[in-house]
Design a protein around this motif. Structure first.
Motif, mmCIF file in Angstrom:
data_model
loop_
_atom_site.group_PDB
_atom_site.id
_atom_site.type_symbol
_atom_site.label_atom_id
_atom_site.label_comp_id
_atom_site.label_asym_id
_atom_site.label_seq_id
_atom_site.Cartn_x
_atom_site.Cartn_y
_atom_site.Cartn_z
ATOM 1 N N UNK A 291 0.829 -1.214 0.000
ATOM 2 C CA UNK A 291 0.000 0.000 0.000
ATOM 3 C C UNK A 291 0.860 1.261 0.000
ATOM 4 N N UNK A 292 1.884 1.271 0.830
ATOM 5 C CA UNK A 292 2.768 2.432 0.877
ATOM 6 C C UNK A 292 3.485 2.656 -0.442
ATOM 7 N N UNK A 293 3.969 1.576 -1.045
ATOM 8 C CA UNK A 293 4.672 1.695 -2.324
ATOM 9 C C UNK A 293 3.736 2.203 -3.408
ATOM 10 N N UNK A 294 2.510 1.723 -3.415
ATOM 11 C CA UNK A 294 1.545 2.133 -4.436
ATOM 12 C C UNK A 294 1.158 3.599 -4.271
ATOM 13 N N UNK A 295 0.821 3.985 -3.063
ATOM 14 C CA UNK A 295 0.442 5.383 -2.826
ATOM 15 C C UNK A 295 1.646 6.299 -3.019
ATOM 16 N N UNK A 296 2.825 5.878 -2.540
ATOM 17 C CA UNK A 296 4.032 6.681 -2.728
ATOM 18 C C UNK A 296 4.324 6.914 -4.197
ATOM 19 N N UNK A 297 4.181 5.867 -5.016
ATOM 20 C CA UNK A 297 4.434 6.028 -6.446
ATOM 21 C C UNK A 297 3.393 6.924 -7.088
ATOM 22 N N UNK A 298 2.125 6.747 -6.727
ATOM 23 C CA UNK A 298 1.061 7.558 -7.321
ATOM 24 C C UNK A 298 1.253 9.034 -6.999
ATOM 25 N N UNK A 299 1.619 9.328 -5.780
ATOM 26 C CA UNK A 299 1.892 10.725 -5.402
ATOM 27 C C UNK A 299 3.088 11.257 -6.191
ATOM 28 N N UNK A 300 4.130 10.452 -6.319
ATOM 29 C CA UNK A 300 5.303 10.852 -7.105
ATOM 30 C C UNK A 300 4.895 11.141 -8.549
ATOM 31 N N UNK A 301 4.082 10.282 -9.130
ATOM 32 C CA UNK A 301 3.625 10.462 -10.505
ATOM 33 C C UNK A 301 2.870 11.782 -10.665
ATOM 34 N N UNK A 302 1.985 12.067 -9.729
ATOM 35 C CA UNK A 302 1.200 13.308 -9.803
ATOM 36 C C UNK A 302 2.095 14.529 -9.621
ATOM 37 N N UNK A 303 3.007 14.479 -8.648
ATOM 38 C CA UNK A 303 3.908 15.618 -8.400
ATOM 39 C C UNK A 303 4.799 15.884 -9.614
ATOM 40 N N UNK A 304 5.332 14.823 -10.197
ATOM 41 C CA UNK A 304 6.156 14.993 -11.401
ATOM 42 C C UNK A 304 5.297 15.559 -12.531
#
Length: 196
Positions: free
Chosen positions: A42-55
Motif C-alpha cells: 500500500x505504501x509503495x503504491x500510494x508513494x508512487x502515485x503521489x510521485x507520478x502526480x507531483x512529477x
C-alpha cells in the motif's frame, strides 16, 4: 479507449517487472507473510502515485533545469538500495515471532518509491509518453490507472513470497533466500547507477 489501454500496458510493464520495490515485497511476503506485507504494498503504491502526480504537475521541469538534483536523487536512491541489500544479506534467517512479525511499514514502502531510481524513470517516461501536454485531467486518469495496476503488481510479488514462505521455514533456507534477494537488490542498484 486506445490511450487508456496504452497507459495500462505501460503501467503493467513498469510495475510488474523486477525492481527494488518488488524484490522487497517478495522478500517481505516470504519472511512475514502476505498480510503483514500489504502495508509495504500500500505504501509503495500510494508513494508512487503521489510521485507520478507531483512529477506531472511540474517537478519534471525543475529536474530538467537542475540536472544536479536528478543526479542527487539517483545517487541517494542507489545508496538507499545498497543499504537495504546490506541489511537483507546480514539477516539471520530466523522466522519472526508473533510479536515481531510486523513486516515493512507503509512509510517504508512509500519512501522506497521516492528513493527508487526506477520509479523516477517510470514517472518521467510516463509523463513524456502520455501527459506531455500538461493536461491535469489526463494526469489524474493516468494516476488512477497506474494506482490500480501498481497495487495489483506489487501485491502479486508479496503473494508469491507468501507461497515461498512454506518452503523457507528453516533459517538456512531463509538466509540463502535473503542473500539472493540482497544480491538482486544490489544488482538493480548498480544497474540503475550504470544507466544514470
Amino acid at each position: 479507449m486506445t490511450l487508456f489501454l496504452s497507459m495500462a500496458a505501460f503501467a503493467l510493464a513498469m510495475s510488474i517487472s523486477p525492481g527494488p520495490v518488488n524484490i522487497v515485497a517478495l522478500s517481505a511476503g516470504a519472511r512475514y507473510g502476505v498480510r503483514a506485507s500489504m502495508r509495504h504494498v500500500s505504501g509503495a503504491t500510494i508513494g508512487f502515485t503521489v510521485l507520478l502526480i507531483v512529477v506531472g504537475l511540474g517537478l519534471h521541469e525543475v529536474l530538467v533545469r537542475w540536472q544536479w538534483l536528478t543526479l542527487g536523487i539517483q545517487l541517494g536512491g542507489v545508496a538507499f538500495l545498497l543499504y537495504m541489500a546490506y541489511n537483507l544479506a546480514r539477516d539471520d534467517g530466523g522466522m519472526p515471532t508473533a510479536e515481531s512479525s510486523k513486516g515493512p511499514s507503509f512509510f517504508h514502502g512509500a519512501a522506497m518509491q521516492w528513493l527508487n531510481p526506477k520509479a523516477w524513470l517510470a514517472t518521467v517516461a510516463g509523463m513524456g509518453a502520455f501527459v506531455a501536454n500538461g493536461d491535469v485531467w489526463l494526469l489524474l486518469q493516468f494516476a488512477l490507472i497506474y494506482f490500480v495496476i501498481c497495487y495489483l503488481s506489487v501485491g502479486s510479488w508479496a503473494v508469491a513470497g507468501g507461497f515461498l514462505r512454506r518452503h523457507l521455514s528453516e533459517p538456512r533456507k531463509m538466509r540463502l533466500f535473503n542473500r539472493s534477494m540482497a544480491a538482486l537488490l544490489a544488482a538493480s542498484a548498480f544497474y540503475l547507477l550504470w544507466t544514470a
